[in-house]
Write an enzyme that holds these catalytic residues in place. Sequence first.
Site, mmCIF file in Angstrom:
data_model
loop_
_atom_site.group_PDB
_atom_site.id
_atom_site.type_symbol
_atom_site.label_atom_id
_atom_site.label_comp_id
_atom_site.label_asym_id
_atom_site.label_seq_id
_atom_site.Cartn_x
_atom_site.Cartn_y
_atom_site.Cartn_z
ATOM 1 N N ARG A 1 -5.249 0.481 -6.856
ATOM 2 C CA ARG A 1 -3.886 1.192 -6.250
ATOM 3 C C ARG A 1 -3.416 2.502 -7.081
ATOM 4 O O ARG A 1 -2.640 3.211 -6.467
ATOM 5 C CB ARG A 1 -2.775 -0.004 -6.063
ATOM 6 C CG ARG A 1 -3.216 -0.852 -5.060
ATOM 7 C CD ARG A 1 -2.050 -1.670 -4.596
ATOM 8 N NE ARG A 1 -2.367 -3.246 -4.029
ATOM 9 C CZ ARG A 1 -2.546 -3.130 -2.654
ATOM 10 N NH1 ARG A 1 -2.415 -2.109 -1.847
ATOM 11 N NH2 ARG A 1 -2.654 -4.379 -2.107
ATOM 12 N N ASP B 1 -5.133 2.143 10.670
ATOM 13 C CA ASP B 1 -6.587 1.924 10.937
ATOM 14 C C ASP B 1 -6.733 1.456 12.301
ATOM 15 O O ASP B 1 -6.500 2.237 13.183
ATOM 16 C CB ASP B 1 -7.139 0.729 9.898
ATOM 17 C CG ASP B 1 -8.402 0.535 10.038
ATOM 18 O OD1 ASP B 1 -9.318 1.285 10.748
ATOM 19 O OD2 ASP B 1 -8.984 -0.409 9.206
ATOM 20 N N GLU C 1 3.863 3.780 6.110
ATOM 21 C CA GLU C 1 2.620 3.169 6.045
ATOM 22 C C GLU C 1 1.777 4.136 5.212
ATOM 23 O O GLU C 1 1.650 5.382 5.283
ATOM 24 C CB GLU C 1 2.199 3.083 7.336
ATOM 25 C CG GLU C 1 2.504 1.964 7.961
ATOM 26 C CD GLU C 1 1.795 0.581 7.707
ATOM 27 O OE1 GLU C 1 1.131 0.809 6.558
ATOM 28 O OE2 GLU C 1 2.004 -0.390 8.252
ATOM 29 N N ASP C 2 0.844 3.341 4.323
ATOM 30 C CA ASP C 2 -0.263 4.081 3.661
ATOM 31 C C ASP C 2 -1.200 4.747 4.621
ATOM 32 O O ASP C 2 -1.818 5.608 4.383
ATOM 33 C CB ASP C 2 -0.719 2.882 2.774
ATOM 34 C CG ASP C 2 -1.210 1.703 3.118
ATOM 35 O OD1 ASP C 2 -0.946 1.473 4.370
ATOM 36 O OD2 ASP C 2 -1.837 1.000 2.399
ATOM 37 N N GLY D 1 0.771 -1.343 -0.030
ATOM 38 C CA GLY D 1 -0.060 0.227 0.034
ATOM 39 C C GLY D 1 0.772 1.365 -0.074
ATOM 40 O O GLY D 1 0.266 2.243 -0.431
ATOM 41 N N ASP E 1 -6.237 -0.203 -1.731
ATOM 42 C CA ASP E 1 -6.835 -1.155 -2.696
ATOM 43 C C ASP E 1 -8.004 -1.753 -2.291
ATOM 44 O O ASP E 1 -8.165 -1.614 -0.814
ATOM 45 C CB ASP E 1 -6.106 -2.514 -3.244
ATOM 46 C CG ASP E 1 -5.990 -3.450 -2.188
ATOM 47 O OD1 ASP E 1 -5.357 -3.067 -0.954
ATOM 48 O OD2 ASP E 1 -6.260 -4.502 -2.149
ATOM 49 N N LYS F 1 -6.994 6.896 10.670
ATOM 50 C CA LYS F 1 -8.403 6.828 11.098
ATOM 51 C C LYS F 1 -8.478 7.014 12.468
ATOM 52 O O LYS F 1 -8.380 5.912 13.169
ATOM 53 C CB LYS F 1 -8.995 5.414 10.592
ATOM 54 C CG LYS F 1 -9.079 5.189 9.114
ATOM 55 C CD LYS F 1 -9.874 4.075 8.730
ATOM 56 C CE LYS F 1 -10.001 4.032 7.299
ATOM 57 N NZ LYS F 1 -10.572 2.679 6.707
ATOM 58 N N PHE G 1 -14.179 3.130 4.214
ATOM 59 C CA PHE G 1 -13.153 2.454 3.336
ATOM 60 C C PHE G 1 -12.861 3.420 2.256
ATOM 61 O O PHE G 1 -14.013 3.866 1.488
ATOM 62 C CB PHE G 1 -13.939 1.289 2.942
ATOM 63 C CG PHE G 1 -13.094 0.387 2.231
ATOM 64 C CD1 PHE G 1 -12.071 -0.438 3.025
ATOM 65 C CD2 PHE G 1 -13.037 0.336 0.796
ATOM 66 C CE1 PHE G 1 -10.983 -1.184 2.108
ATOM 67 C CE2 PHE G 1 -12.111 -0.662 0.254
ATOM 68 C CZ PHE G 1 -11.152 -1.230 0.998
ATOM 69 N N ILE G 2 -11.741 3.508 1.795
ATOM 70 C CA ILE G 2 -11.080 4.105 0.958
ATOM 71 C C ILE G 2 -10.310 3.231 -0.116
ATOM 72 O O ILE G 2 -9.731 2.349 0.345
ATOM 73 C CB ILE G 2 -10.211 5.601 1.263
ATOM 74 C CG1 ILE G 2 -8.919 5.020 2.274
ATOM 75 C CG2 ILE G 2 -11.320 6.468 2.152
ATOM 76 C CD1 ILE G 2 -7.956 6.153 2.331
HETATM 77 P P1 IMP Z 1 -4.626 -1.778 10.602
HETATM 78 O O1 IMP Z 1 -3.717 -2.984 10.852
HETATM 79 O O2 IMP Z 1 -5.915 -2.194 10.976
HETATM 80 O O3 IMP Z 1 -4.259 -0.755 11.088
HETATM 81 O O4 IMP Z 1 -4.900 -1.710 9.033
HETATM 82 C C1 IMP Z 1 -3.760 -1.542 8.230
HETATM 83 C C2 IMP Z 1 -3.953 -2.060 6.675
HETATM 84 O O5 IMP Z 1 -5.511 -2.548 6.541
HETATM 85 C C3 IMP Z 1 -3.286 -0.918 5.822
HETATM 86 O O6 IMP Z 1 -2.125 -1.280 5.528
HETATM 87 C C4 IMP Z 1 -4.359 -1.246 4.645
HETATM 88 O O7 IMP Z 1 -3.627 -2.274 3.853
HETATM 89 C C5 IMP Z 1 -5.500 -2.012 5.157
HETATM 90 N N1 IMP Z 1 -6.651 -0.786 5.147
HETATM 91 C C6 IMP Z 1 -7.050 -0.233 6.253
HETATM 92 N N2 IMP Z 1 -8.021 0.679 6.033
HETATM 93 C C7 IMP Z 1 -8.224 0.662 4.622
HETATM 94 C C8 IMP Z 1 -8.944 1.385 3.717
HETATM 95 O O8 IMP Z 1 -9.825 2.145 3.905
HETATM 96 N N3 IMP Z 1 -8.927 0.958 2.407
HETATM 97 C C9 IMP Z 1 -8.050 -0.029 2.020
HETATM 98 N N4 IMP Z 1 -7.258 -0.472 2.796
HETATM 99 C C10 IMP Z 1 -7.231 -0.318 4.239
HETATM 100 MG MG MG Z 2 -1.594 -2.805 3.823
#
Ligand code: IMP
Ligand code: MG
Length: 178
Positions: free
Chosen positions: A168, A106, A102-103, A48, A162, A134, A155-156
Site C-alpha cells: 500500500r 473492479d 474509492e481506490d 485502499g 495491497d 476495470k 491485478f495491481i
Molecule cells: P469490487 O467489489 O469487485 O469492485 O472490488 C473492490 C475491492 O477489491 C477494492 O476496494 C480493492 O480492495 C479490491 N481490489 C480489486 N481489484 C484489485 C487489484 O487489482 N489490486 C488490489 N485490490 C483490488
Molecule cells: Mg478495498
Amino acid sequence: MARVKVIDKEFEISIPEDRILKAIDDVAQKINKELDGTNPLFVCVLNGAFMFAADLMKRITIPCEISFVKVASYTGTSSTGHLKQLIGFNEEVQGRTIVLIEDIVDTGNTMVMLFDDIKKHNPADVRIATLLYKPEAYNKDIKLDYIGIEIPNEFIIGYGLDYNGQGRNLKDIYTLCK
Ligand code: IMP
Ligand code: MG
C-alpha cells in the site's frame, strides 16, 4: 524502481506517480466545478482509498467535509452480499451531497453495497469518485461519476492498493508480472 517483489510475487511498474497525480488533478477540477455550492461530504472508503483521498482533498478548493468508513463484505451461504461497517461515520447524511472515494472499482460489488447503504439515509445526491476502474470486470449499472484511470483486468498494487496487506505504501502503481 521498475520492479518490486511483494511476498512471493513479482510486480512491474505500470502507472507512475506523475500520471496518477495528473489524473487526480482532472478529477478534482471536475468536482470543484460541478459540486460548488453543495458543501459535499466526501466519504473515503478505507483501507485502499487513503492515499487517493489525501491527494484528491489537497486539490479540492470548495467548502466540504471528509469522513471515513471501513467496510468488509461477507457472502454467506446465500448469494446475497452483506456489507459490514467496521468503522462507521457520524455525520448527518440526510439532504447532503455525498461523494464516495474509492481506490478501485473492479466488479463493483463493494461500491454498490455501500451506495445502497448510504441511500437509506436519504442523501440529496450520491456520487462516486474512483481512482481506478476495470471496465472489463464491472458488471453493475451505477454510474461512476469521476474516474481517474481505466485499467485492464489485471491485478495491481501500490498507491493504497495491497497484495495480502503489503504494497500500500508504494507511490507508483505496479502490475503483477505474467
Ligand atoms: P469490487 O467489489 O469487485 O469492485 O472490488 C473492490 C475491492 O477489491 C477494492 O476496494 C480493492 O480492495 C479490491 N481490489 C480489486 N481489484 C484489485 C487489484 O487489482 N489490486 C488490489 N485490490 C483490488
Ligand atoms: Mg478495498
